[in-house]
Design an enzyme around this catalytic site. Sequence first.
Site, short mmCIF file in Angstrom:
data_model
loop_
_atom_site.label_atom_id
_atom_site.label_comp_id
_atom_site.label_asym_id
_atom_site.label_seq_id
_atom_site.Cartn_x
_atom_site.Cartn_y
_atom_site.Cartn_z
N GLY A 1 56.09 72.94 117.76
CA GLY A 1 55.44 71.68 117.42
C GLY A 1 54.30 71.30 118.34
O GLY A 1 53.75 70.21 118.23
N SER A 2 53.91 72.20 119.26
CA SER A 2 52.83 71.85 120.18
C SER A 2 51.47 71.98 119.51
O SER A 2 51.23 72.90 118.75
CB SER A 2 52.87 72.78 121.40
OG SER A 2 52.78 74.14 120.98
N HIS B 1 52.18 66.69 104.18
CA HIS B 1 52.59 67.01 105.53
C HIS B 1 54.11 67.09 105.58
O HIS B 1 54.79 66.27 104.96
CB HIS B 1 52.12 65.89 106.48
CG HIS B 1 52.68 65.99 107.86
ND1 HIS B 1 53.59 65.07 108.37
CD2 HIS B 1 52.48 66.90 108.84
CE1 HIS B 1 53.89 65.42 109.61
NE2 HIS B 1 53.25 66.51 109.92
N ALA B 2 54.62 68.06 106.31
CA ALA B 2 56.08 68.11 106.50
C ALA B 2 56.35 68.76 107.85
O ALA B 2 55.44 68.92 108.67
CB ALA B 2 56.75 68.86 105.37
N GLY B 3 57.61 69.11 108.08
CA GLY B 3 58.01 69.59 109.40
C GLY B 3 58.80 68.50 110.08
O GLY B 3 59.54 67.76 109.43
N LYS C 1 47.03 75.68 114.57
CA LYS C 1 46.55 74.52 115.32
C LYS C 1 45.31 74.91 116.09
O LYS C 1 45.27 75.99 116.72
CB LYS C 1 47.65 74.06 116.30
CG LYS C 1 48.93 73.62 115.59
CD LYS C 1 48.73 72.35 114.81
CE LYS C 1 50.03 71.89 114.16
NZ LYS C 1 49.88 70.58 113.49
N GLU D 1 53.72 71.69 103.03
CA GLU D 1 53.91 72.32 104.34
C GLU D 1 55.39 72.67 104.55
O GLU D 1 56.29 71.95 104.11
CB GLU D 1 53.45 71.36 105.45
CG GLU D 1 53.54 71.97 106.84
CD GLU D 1 52.81 71.15 107.90
OE1 GLU D 1 52.57 69.94 107.65
OE2 GLU D 1 52.49 71.71 108.97
N ASP E 1 52.76 61.76 103.64
CA ASP E 1 53.90 61.96 104.54
C ASP E 1 55.00 61.05 104.00
O ASP E 1 54.75 59.89 103.67
CB ASP E 1 53.50 61.57 105.97
CG ASP E 1 54.63 61.78 106.96
OD1 ASP E 1 54.53 62.73 107.76
OD2 ASP E 1 55.61 61.00 106.93
N TYR F 1 61.08 66.26 118.90
CA TYR F 1 61.20 65.78 117.52
C TYR F 1 62.41 64.86 117.37
O TYR F 1 63.52 65.20 117.77
CB TYR F 1 61.31 66.97 116.56
CG TYR F 1 59.99 67.63 116.25
CD1 TYR F 1 58.81 67.22 116.85
CD2 TYR F 1 59.92 68.66 115.32
CE1 TYR F 1 57.60 67.82 116.53
CE2 TYR F 1 58.71 69.27 115.01
CZ TYR F 1 57.56 68.85 115.63
OH TYR F 1 56.36 69.45 115.31
N ASP G 1 44.13 73.04 111.83
CA ASP G 1 44.58 71.65 112.03
C ASP G 1 44.21 71.22 113.44
O ASP G 1 44.69 71.79 114.41
CB ASP G 1 46.10 71.61 111.83
CG ASP G 1 46.68 70.20 111.97
OD1 ASP G 1 45.94 69.27 112.32
OD2 ASP G 1 47.90 70.05 111.72
N GLU H 1 42.20 70.23 108.91
CA GLU H 1 43.13 69.09 108.80
C GLU H 1 42.96 68.17 110.01
O GLU H 1 42.81 68.63 111.13
CB GLU H 1 44.55 69.66 108.76
CG GLU H 1 45.65 68.64 108.72
CD GLU H 1 47.01 69.30 108.43
OE1 GLU H 1 47.03 70.38 107.81
OE2 GLU H 1 48.03 68.72 108.85
N ASN I 1 44.54 68.00 114.63
CA ASN I 1 45.36 66.88 115.11
C ASN I 1 44.54 65.77 115.77
O ASN I 1 44.90 65.28 116.83
CB ASN I 1 46.46 67.38 116.04
CG ASN I 1 47.51 68.18 115.28
OD1 ASN I 1 47.35 69.38 115.09
ND2 ASN I 1 48.56 67.52 114.82
N LYS J 1 49.06 78.21 108.65
CA LYS J 1 48.20 77.21 109.31
C LYS J 1 48.21 77.42 110.81
O LYS J 1 49.26 77.71 111.40
CB LYS J 1 48.69 75.80 108.99
CG LYS J 1 47.72 74.71 109.43
CD LYS J 1 48.02 73.36 108.78
CE LYS J 1 49.17 72.65 109.43
NZ LYS J 1 49.52 71.41 108.71
N GLU K 1 48.72 62.68 107.32
CA GLU K 1 50.02 62.49 107.96
C GLU K 1 50.06 61.24 108.83
O GLU K 1 51.12 60.67 109.06
CB GLU K 1 50.44 63.72 108.75
CG GLU K 1 49.64 63.95 110.02
CD GLU K 1 50.09 65.18 110.78
OE1 GLU K 1 49.63 66.28 110.43
OE2 GLU K 1 50.89 65.07 111.72
#
Lengths: 438, 438
Positions: A23-24, A351-353, A221, A382, A324, A33, A249, A275, A251, A219, A301
């Site tokens: 998730g970084s 968006h998901a995760g 980052k 996602e 989201d 999370y 993405d 994104e 962010n 995807k 998101e």
Amino acid sequence: MSPTITEVDVYDIRFPTSEQLDGSDAMNPDPDYSAAYVMLRTDSPGGLAGYGLCFTIGRGNDVVAAAIATLRPYVVGRSVDSVTGDLGAFYRLLTHDSQLRWLGPEKGVMHMAAGAVVNAAWDLAARQAGLPVWELLAGMSPEQLVDMVDFRYLSDALTRDEALEILRRAEPGRAARAAELRRHGYPAYTTEPGWIGYSDDKLTRLSKEAVAAGFRQIKLKVGGDLDDDLRRMRLARDAVGPDIRIAVDANQRWDVADAVGWMRALAPFDPYWIEEPTSPDDVLAHAAIRAGQPVPVATGEHVANRVVFKQLLQAGAVDFVQIDAARVAGVNENIAILLLAAKFGVPVCPHAGGVGLCELVQHLSMFDYVAVSGSWDDRVIEYVPHLHEHFTDPVVMDHGRYRAPAAPGFSARIVPESLADYRYPDGPVWQARQELTR
Amino acid sequence: MSPTITEVDVYDIRFPTSEQLDGSDAMNPDPDYSAAYVMLRTDSPGGLAGYGLCFTIGRGNDVVAAAIATLRPYVVGRSVDSVTGDLGAFYRLLTHDSQLRWLGPEKGVMHMAAGAVVNAAWDLAARQAGLPVWELLAGMSPEQLVDMVDFRYLSDALTRDEALEILRRAEPGRAARAAELRRHGYPAYTTEPGWIGYSDDKLTRLSKEAVAAGFRQIKLKVGGDLDDDLRRMRLARDAVGPDIRIAVDANQRWDVADAVGWMRALAPFDPYWIEEPTSPDDVLAHAAIRAGQPVPVATGEHVANRVVFKQLLQAGAVDFVQIDAARVAGVNENIAILLLAAKFGVPVCPHAGGVGLCELVQHLSMFDYVAVSGSWDDRVIEYVPHLHEHFTDPVVMDHGRYRAPAAPGFSARIVPESLADYRYPDGPVWQARQELTR
């Protein structure tokens, strides 16, 4: 007689994901999370309850829990039927409290808290009906569905009549599309290979594994360092070949000029979308970025509410709308956003995760396919493979597609053992960590 | 040696203003004006401390208090000098915590909480320097001031160099304007006559009293019922005559078409501005409303952050920028907004009232006059006469003008008796009300 909702239980649940750099990204180097988790308890002898959550990345999860607690007076003591029988009114009740509205309006902590409770009410309604949420939604008439929407602040872009027309247009094919969904599932993409904290080897290996598992899109980052991004993009492109889509993405890392320059540099590797290039509040910047470089723009998101989504569409600022399930005020507000996207002809790629976001949002995309846009062309949900083991009805990924959930509810119920183990700060997982750092 | 900040005390203070319909408008029928109040305690033998607050209208004040508490680790244990010596770094620290940022980003409860703590740090710095905040700010160099600003997401409209140029241009006249301020005070307008819950007689009487007291502008709440608004506007115009400005305020009540129609109907009474015609998130709707009817548009008290203010200016959506001292992340973000307004040549007319907002925001307008825009033409600070008795350094209104504060600090310190009496839910005022309703 209808059972009564006897309590709103709120749990502060956190998973120590920062240990693995799962998730970084460029803005969120070490997320834990977390979920502010809601259970609407009832006095039904069968144990009927509704489950919902708000996703956060650690600190502040307790603030969302406190915000959820302020909504108790709107829920506790009401009959289940009075809530599930008019989920449009219930949603408006939670978002229109004049004193609580001051804390937004309709954004941030208070709005996310309302979303968690609204989603729990939808879960309750779906369990009561014995249907997964996507089927509950897909079985509602166009009139029932528009009654779920708050059209305030939308009428310059979407009226109730226009929404009705969109839904009526999609009515004839509903049954056939629902059957398609049950047969084939809904297309997904995976963010697994591309976390910014992963090594080059891990990126290459996971990219190849994603393609082997059936995904047609991955995807990465980006936004930390341009040379790193160029190298990682080349590695990923080499790993997956020219036919697999690679989205990137940032962010929210950039201002307009940064985004334009960076994406022109990455463009030769054919990114499928960029994104969150900049602030999620910045409609005009997204429009400028879309105009200034060749890669399609996606965001959502962190978009606070339907009013900002409306403007992104009005301004021609996005090529993909990323809803989201747990940022806006739940299912109801997402129905509005799906309708807005359909009106403007822009595909929705959720968006998901996080924690439970895949579980929740799959229902919304499936509803969109069956009853709103009527299409899954250019649409993908996602997928991130973490933390699903904590749910009673986890998503099932099948050759790069989400299998249509069959169990009643919204799929966001956490198993009791995980609730006990990961409760913050008093659960055993966090107690053990505290002892380690002593 | 610098003293240390030993604790962040947080108080949930609420005033039962809903009893009198003070503060009533079309969206907020029964506010209980409240403050999530912050005290940065130090171990200084002289009792040095910093005071700040976030204004809310009742329910949810505890959620803001919980959000403030999450910021403790950034404050407790630090030396006073390390905070007050670099207030730009302190502001960025509070707003850039990657996990807490997820709860906004930079909006709603978490952002307001950061603002309360940032403002308390400015109060601390000003007390340490023995200056009111406006003088502390007006004594800083252009370079020091731009270091207070976070230019992220602003550079497409305002760069650091452009901000420096604006500040340098205003440097020569600083001393003369500060002297003017001390002599004449800063122009104000009053919202006192126009609360929507007041009777016609009270409206007429208070309008006349406002003019007699020296105010050149009053404000009416509108948006409940058009016939009522036409009657009230006529009464107010008759009471004050043609030369006094009457602003109107819809508190976000309308969609675009409503706003355009309503304001065309009210236009014959010459409203000075229409405030908050629609959602504070809706930049494009404000632009459409401004283009669709003849009355100038004002907004800002609910605008979440500098990014949305930037877009309102870029889109030509507003004629007046209404900063709020306690909605965005404190003095620092308001410096950015003042600079944006100066860049676009739009006057700043702050929102005030509530609890302590007049006390706080007067410093920002005075700083704007001395060191940023260099002008008070077309500029007025809102004034509402309630609740000032609870402050140790209340605003002083003198013939319709705010007298320049001379006491060190940010004027937002609440007297100890009020802190004790109005503490929610355990203070005696609230305990007595609970007993009444039992």
